[in-house]
Design a protein around this motif. Sequence first.
Motif, short mmCIF file in Angstrom:
data_model
loop_
_atom_site.label_atom_id
_atom_site.label_comp_id
_atom_site.label_asym_id
_atom_site.label_seq_id
_atom_site.Cartn_x
_atom_site.Cartn_y
_atom_site.Cartn_z
N PRO A 45 20.38 -1.46 -19.56
CA PRO A 45 19.27 -1.61 -19.47
C PRO A 45 18.49 -0.92 -18.30
N ARG A 46 17.37 0.11 -19.00
CA ARG A 46 16.55 0.61 -18.07
C ARG A 46 15.79 -0.30 -17.06
N SER A 47 15.90 -0.12 -15.82
CA SER A 47 15.42 -0.77 -14.70
C SER A 47 14.89 0.32 -13.68
N ILE A 48 13.56 0.66 -13.46
CA ILE A 48 13.27 1.26 -12.33
C ILE A 48 11.94 0.78 -11.69
N ILE A 49 11.68 1.53 -10.78
CA ILE A 49 10.42 1.09 -9.95
C ILE A 49 9.53 2.33 -10.77
N ASN A 50 8.78 2.06 -11.46
CA ASN A 50 7.72 2.86 -12.28
C ASN A 50 6.56 3.45 -11.52
N ARG A 51 6.08 2.83 -10.65
CA ARG A 51 4.89 3.26 -10.01
C ARG A 51 4.97 2.92 -8.41
N PHE A 52 4.04 3.75 -7.54
CA PHE A 52 4.19 3.22 -6.12
C PHE A 52 2.81 3.53 -5.89
N THR A 53 2.27 2.76 -5.05
CA THR A 53 0.76 3.16 -4.55
C THR A 53 0.67 2.71 -3.28
N CYS A 54 -0.28 3.21 -2.51
CA CYS A 54 -0.79 2.84 -1.18
C CYS A 54 -2.00 3.03 -1.06
N GLU A 55 -2.62 1.98 -0.42
CA GLU A 55 -4.15 1.79 -0.25
C GLU A 55 -4.46 1.68 1.13
N PHE A 56 -5.64 2.39 1.86
CA PHE A 56 -5.95 1.95 3.08
C PHE A 56 -7.37 1.40 3.10
N ASN A 57 -7.52 -0.12 3.52
CA ASN A 57 -8.63 -0.81 3.37
C ASN A 57 -9.39 -0.67 2.06
N GLY A 58 -8.37 -0.86 1.06
CA GLY A 58 -8.90 -0.89 -0.26
C GLY A 58 -9.21 0.55 -0.91
N GLU A 59 -9.06 1.43 -0.12
CA GLU A 59 -9.21 2.82 -1.08
C GLU A 59 -7.67 3.58 -1.20
N MET A 60 -7.56 4.21 -2.26
CA MET A 60 -6.31 4.72 -2.78
C MET A 60 -5.91 5.86 -1.99
N VAL A 61 -4.98 5.97 -1.30
CA VAL A 61 -4.32 7.01 -0.62
C VAL A 61 -3.39 7.72 -1.41
N ILE A 62 -2.57 7.07 -2.20
CA ILE A 62 -1.49 8.01 -3.04
C ILE A 62 -1.26 6.93 -4.33
#
Length: 109
Positions: A45-62
């Motif tokens: 079965p498919r099993s991937i990390i499908n999203r990655f995020t980074c925030e700095f003090n609540g603001e989206m960086v990536i």
Amino acid sequence: MASGVKPRVKVPKKAAAGETVTIKTLISHKMESGQRKDKEGNVIPRSIINRFTCEFNGEMVIDVTMEPAISTNPYFQFEATVPEAGDFVFTWYDDDGSVYDEKKSIEIA
């Protein structure tokens, strides 16, 4: 946290206000595409990390959406400008609903 899944993050401990820093992340994950078969011929079965995020003090960086063709143990390196002291929060989202978080603080030198 699922067995064997481990995030690693490298962020400088200090930066000057307004400085751009390099951030490195890696998550240990097998990243099964759903296209391979096991020894018995059954589809794994498919099993991937499908999203990655980074925030700095609540603001989206990536915010990255990942597809099945991504490699095992995905590695990301990117830059972020640090306007003030605070916390980077890194989040990885797994197909199985698991969410993996890591937090790193940075001080102003």
